[in-house]
Motif scaffolding. Structure first.
Motif, short mmCIF file in Angstrom:
data_model
loop_
_atom_site.label_atom_id
_atom_site.label_comp_id
_atom_site.label_asym_id
_atom_site.label_seq_id
_atom_site.Cartn_x
_atom_site.Cartn_y
_atom_site.Cartn_z
N ALA A 357 15.01 51.25 7.86
CA ALA A 357 13.98 50.97 8.86
C ALA A 357 14.50 50.02 9.94
CB ALA A 357 12.75 50.37 8.19
N VAL A 358 15.33 49.06 9.54
CA VAL A 358 15.96 48.12 10.49
C VAL A 358 17.45 48.12 10.17
CG1 VAL A 358 16.09 45.74 11.29
CG2 VAL A 358 13.88 46.72 10.67
N LEU A 373 10.21 42.61 22.54
CA LEU A 373 10.84 43.54 21.60
C LEU A 373 10.17 44.89 21.81
CD1 LEU A 373 12.88 43.78 19.23
CD2 LEU A 373 10.98 43.25 17.69
N ILE A 374 10.89 45.83 22.43
CA ILE A 374 10.27 47.09 22.81
C ILE A 374 11.03 48.26 22.22
CG2 ILE A 374 9.41 46.08 24.97
CD1 ILE A 374 11.63 47.60 26.45
N GLY A 375 10.43 49.43 22.32
CA GLY A 375 11.03 50.65 21.81
C GLY A 375 9.97 51.69 21.54
N PRO A 376 10.35 52.95 21.38
CA PRO A 376 9.39 54.01 21.08
C PRO A 376 8.70 53.77 19.74
CG PRO A 376 11.54 54.92 21.70
CD PRO A 376 11.73 53.46 21.47
N ASN A 377 7.63 54.52 19.49
CA ASN A 377 6.95 54.44 18.19
C ASN A 377 7.93 54.76 17.07
OD1 ASN A 377 4.40 53.79 19.21
ND2 ASN A 377 3.86 55.94 19.52
N GLY A 378 7.87 53.97 15.99
CA GLY A 378 8.76 54.19 14.85
C GLY A 378 10.13 53.59 15.03
N ALA A 379 10.29 52.74 16.05
CA ALA A 379 11.62 52.17 16.30
C ALA A 379 11.98 51.05 15.34
CB ALA A 379 11.70 51.66 17.74
#
Length: 590
Positions: A357-358, A373-379
């Motif tokens: 997951a990370v 802290l950004i990113g698409p869904n599920g990032a």
């Protein structure tokens, strides 16, 4: 009108046993009222344990038995004063509840009530098989209670003693619920994750209220033994444990006075059914249990909050917790100097079985910065948040906060060090006021425990905590809603309320999980202004957000994640033009 009805009710209760003939209350009704009082004491503990704390127990009758058998055994076998036996019984019950609670309260779901049934049955059969307790014959010739040469050797005399304890138990639980530990207890219904993130030791708090409910049950057993002047195992079996729980639910499991009402309804209904059903049906039998069961199903179907909310309208409304105009300020932690390294995430990795997951994510937050802290869904953004706040623990890697490794610490230990947070899905106590919700955030800034709260020895600290909660509410612009129920607020206001609750913990670093979700344009502007203000006061912010306009115009630096991996890191305008970011969000740009 409400106040008049309330005082009339109290006057009737006081005068019932001593009314002169011909309106003198029959002995039979005094006996029923005594049993209602005894049952109410147990049900009050169940309101605290089940209705407020969210833990179902079918075993309270066994604790009633501990209190009854202790005073019966000591007063008949060794001639010990019943009042000394009361304290011995409380001590034995508290110890037993502490051991059983430490084991049972770790269970969840259907395992918890099954666990209470198991030890309830065990204690019941223990009472019936021990030779020195008289086995199933029990103990007889228990002496009457005496206070200053006044003997309580009749039901009319015991009436006042029993109902003084009923009123005392109700007031003690109300005092507890309106205090720092009481708010922590009420927060248990909102889920352990939220409560732990506010600094509450949820496992210990569950054991505490389990012990408190058991002590109330033991006191009821003590009074029962000296009312009956004999004890045997029959009243302490599983059937009575279920009835106690019914009483709490019928009256209203979330209302303290509902326990008294429920005890009255169930006791009187059972008595009426036992008297009249044989006449109607024409034969004897336990038909009252069939009718009683049907009525319980109907009640649970159409009045799930119990009967008390309907009756409550006739009585004076309790004055809720309010904030003082002035109070001594709480101690605040020293703020780090601007630019000082605050949070360092070094190659943090989290695996769920074969799912990563990370994936070895690294970034840092310095004092006085707002980091996005950004990113698409599920990032993996929320999972990263949970690693920093102790909800989850890293598979490998390290997380440093102000030079200390925190990746193995529990949530309540991390918030103690100065990291406050909000949640992606709002976690508030909807029936508590805005003020009380924010005061939960200041839990670690107070020190008063359960017993001082029960005795109302916490006034000065409560004023400081409420003053701080009110200050944070005004700080975020929700002052007009301070005494509204949190559940009545719009979603955007609830997110702002979560920020106020996090600020009440006096954090150095504030973690916000999608704080702008559900906010209108003007509300987002106000939120951005608030965060800039907090930054100016030395607070650092790490936020997850999907609104790019909001993030780009607010943050100092951005960390971009995709599929659990950091793909970009830098200033907003740099990240905005990064090919990897464009690929992740837009599928690439020619």
């Amino acid at each position: 009108m409400r106040n008049k009805l309330f005082w009339v009710f109290l006057l009737i209760v006081v005068l019932l046993p001593v009314l002169p003939l011909p309106v003198r209350v029959p002995e039979y009704w005094i006996t029923l009222l005594n049993y209602i009082g005894l049952y109410a004491i147990v049900a009050v503990g169940l309101v605290l344990l089940t209705g407020i704390g969210g833990m179902t127990s079918f075993g309270q009758a066994a604790f009633v038995g501990l209190g009854a058998y202790t005073t019966g055994f000591l007063s008949t076998r060794y001639g010990v004063s019943p009042w000394l036996a009361l304290f011995v019984g409380i001590a034995i019950t508290a110890l037993a509840a502490l051991v059983l609670g430490a084991i049972t309260m770790r269970l969840s779901g259907h395992f918890l009530p099954l666990g209470t049934i198991a030890w309830g049955l065990s204690l019941f059969f223990l009472f019936g098989n021990l030779e020195f307790l008289g086995k199933y014959d029990g103990i007889n010739s228990i002496p009457a209670l005496e206070v200053f040469n006044w003997r309580f050797d009749t039901g009319r005399q015991m009436f006042y003693l029993i109902w003084v304890v009923v009123i005392g138990s109700v007031l003690s639980v109300q005092n507890l619920l309106d205090s720092r530990p009481g708010r922590a207890i009420r927060a248990l219904r909102g889920g352990g994750v939220m409560a732990e993130a506010m600094g509450v030791n949820t496992a210990w708090m569950r054991v505490v209220i389990f012990v408190y409910a058991a002590i109330l049950a033991a006191i009821s057993g003590f009074l029962f033994a000296h009312l009956q002047r004999a004890v045997n195992p029959t009243p302490f079996g599983l059937e009575h444990g279920i009835q106690f729980l019914f009483m709490a639910v019928v009256g209203g499991a979330g209302h303290v006075w509902g326990a008294v009402l429920g005890a009255g309804i169930v006791t009187l209904l059972q008595d009426w059914l036992q008297s009249f059903l044989p006449r109607i049906i024409g034969q004897n039998g336990n038909f009252e249990m069939v009718v009683f069961g049907i009525l319980m199903v109907l009640l649970l179907q159409y009045a799930r909050d119990g009967v008390w909310p309907y009756l409550q309208k006739l009585f004076p409304k309790r004055r809720g917790v309010t904030a003082p105009e002035k109070a001594e300020a709480l101690v605040q932690r020293a703020k780090p100097s601007a630019g000082e390294p605050l949070l360092q995430v070094n190659a943090a990795r989290k695996e769920f079985g074969g799912l990563v997951a990370v994936n070895d994510v690294s970034f840092e937050v310095n004092a006085g910065e707002i980091i996005g802290l950004i990113g698409p869904n599920g990032a993996g953004k929320s999972t990263t948040f949970n690693l920093v706040t102790g909800v989850l623990h890293v598979t490998r890697g390290e997380i440093m906060f102000r030079g200390e490794r925190i990746e193995k610490l529990a949530s309540r230990e991390i918030v103690k060090r100065g990291i406050g947070r909000t949640f992606q899905h709002v976690r508030l106590m909807p029936t508590m006021t805005v003020l009380e919700n924010v005061a939960i955030g200041a839990h670690l800034r107070g020190h008063t425990g359960v017993w001082r709260s029960v005795a109302r020895l916490n006034k000065a600290e409560e004023e400081r905590l409420m003053f701080e909660a009110a200050r944070q509410i005004e700080r975020v612009g929700l002052g007009a809603h301070m005494y509204d129920e949190a559940g009545s607020l719009a979603l955007g206001q609830q997110r702002i309320l979560e920020i106020a609750r996090a600020l009440a913990s006096d954090p150095t670093l504030l973690l916000l999980d999608e704080p702008a979700a559900g906010l209108r344009y003007k509300e987002k502007q106000a939120l951005a202004d608030l965060l800039r203000k907090l930054k100016g006061e030395g607070l650092s912010v790490l936020l997850v957000e999907h609104d790019m306009d909001f993030v780009m115009n607010l943050t100092d630096r951005l960390v971009v994640m995709e599929f659990g991996t950091r793909i970009a890191h830098g200033l907003p305008h740099e990240v905005q033009n990064d090919p990897a970011v464009l690929e992740a969000y837009l599928g690439g740009v020619e």
